[in-house]
Design an enzyme around this catalytic site. Structure first.
Site, PDB file in Angstrom:
ATOM      1  NE  ARG A 248      -1.290  -3.778   1.415  1.00  0.00           N
ATOM      2  CZ  ARG A 248       0.015  -3.589   1.477  1.00  0.00           C
ATOM      3  NH1 ARG A 248       0.489  -2.357   1.653  1.00  0.00           N
ATOM      4  NH2 ARG A 248       0.846  -4.610   1.350  1.00  0.00           N
TER       5      ARG A 248
ATOM      6  CD  GLU B 244      -3.000   1.061  -4.414  1.00  0.00           C
ATOM      7  OE1 GLU B 244      -2.071   0.316  -4.815  1.00  0.00           O
ATOM      8  OE2 GLU B 244      -2.964   1.635  -3.315  1.00  0.00           O
TER       9      GLU B 244
ATOM     10  CG  HIS C  84       1.144   1.515  -3.454  1.00  0.00           C
ATOM     11  ND1 HIS C  84       0.199   0.544  -3.210  1.00  0.00           N
ATOM     12  CD2 HIS C  84       2.112   1.309  -2.521  1.00  0.00           C
ATOM     13  CE1 HIS C  84       0.573  -0.221  -2.207  1.00  0.00           C
ATOM     14  NE2 HIS C  84       1.738   0.230  -1.760  1.00  0.00           N
TER      15      HIS C  84
END
Length: 334
Positions: free
Chosen positions: A239, A268, A287
């Site tokens: 993360r 994000e 991601h």
């Protein structure tokens, strides 16, 4: 009969395999245009089963999917394709659902992303590409990944999948996790409390793939980076908040570590003005490490297996205790 809240695209893909369960489930589909349909005409009365997968989470209609989950009086079971619990929506769903299951099948794809980043860094991929671009026929010495030492912080499903691949290449792997269980995919195991600056400095590559908790937030800070070898690679597939990004930029500018490969960031989508975008010592992806057809296929298989178990009153794979969500919620105040 249970309502099955599922994205229309997923339903189309799985309908033939869902048909034998027609007396127990009533599909309730949502498409990207936010249109709900009941393709089999029937309606459930026992409660809702919801499948939160890529089609639903990354749909233009994701808000409507979320609203439908929140609005249901009885969420009997929610299957998530995410492994983590730190997302605000998933925390709320986890506290609402009678049964909540996660997925770890993305570990295979993420492990391959890690190898890709490692091969590119240790294999001098940037130098090779410059040679081709400059039309220079020159030898570019590189380091074999099989001769590197790795420190993997978070030796769960992802960490073990990475370790298994690295060990097959001949690399040395040190795993860090709270469990005392040994692993065939690590040469050495450490508890987080046993991790020292010396251990960090010995590593040619340091990979973070642990959960985000109060203990791991900003784990990789200025002190962490200062302990790393000047020739090392730092990777994060866990993360974004595991990393102090300002400290990372300063550390890279100072040459310790040599490079960072990031698939996750603190915010994000990453804002256009972030220095992470253009830093010459950062390889950045959005991601996307788990984003493969294989991950989608394995998630569908797990959902179908769990669906059969749920309808038969049997235990489901990767159930999460409600207390885990309460703890996560209290940590982050959601």
């Amino acid at each position: 009969m249970y309502d099955l809240l599922i994205h229309e695209r997923t339903f189309s893909r799985l309908e033939a395999r869902l048909k034998p369960l027609a007396e127990q489930i009533a599909p309730y589909t949502l498409n990207d245009s936010s249109e709900f349909r009941r393709p089999w005409g029937s309606e459930g009365s026992k409660g809702v089963i919801a499948y939160g997968n890529t089609d639903a989470f990354f749909s233009p209609a994701v808000r409507d999917f979320v609203k439908a989950v929140y609005a249901t009086p009885r969420l009997a079971w929610f299957q998530s394709i995410a492994a983590g619990l730190d997302n605000e929506f998933l925390q709320k769903v986890g506290q609402k659902a009678e049964i909540y299951t996660v997925s770890h099948v993305q570990a295979h794809a993420i492990a391959e992303w890690v190898l890709w980043a490692a091969f590119d860094f240790f294999g001098e991929g940037a130098a090779r590409r410059r040679s081709q671009q400059d039309r220079k026929w020159q030898k570019v010495p590189f380091r074999e990944v099989g001769e590197t030492r790795w420190l993997i912080y978070g030796f769960g499903h992802i960490g073990e999948n990475v370790g298994r691949r690295l060990k097959a290449l001949g690399a040395h792997v040190t795993g860090v996790r709270r469990s005392s269980a040994v692993s065939p995919f690590a040469d050495h195991m450490l508890h987080p409390d046993q991790l020292t600056e010396e251990e960090i400095g010995l590593a040619d590559a340091v990979l973070l793939c642990c959960p985000l908790t109060t203990a791991t937030e900003n784990l990789a800070d200025a002190n962490f980076f200062s302990a790393m070898s000047p020739s090392s690679l730092f990777l994060n597939v866990g993360r974004g908040p595991l990393v102090d990004e300002d400290a990372l930029v300063v550390a890279l500018d100072g040459g310790r570590p040599a490079h960072a490969a990031l698939d996750v960031t603190r915010q994000e989508p990453l804002p256009p003005g972030s220095p992470l975008w253009g830093h010459p010592a950062i390889t950045l992806t959005a991601h996307t490490a788990p984003t493969t057809a294989g991950t989608d296929r394995r998630n569908d298989e797990q959902f179908l297996e769990n669906l059969s178990s749920f309808l038969a009153g049997k235990p489901l794979r990767h159930e999460v205790d409600a207390e885990a969500f309460k703890a996560q919620s209290s940590v982050y105040g959601t």
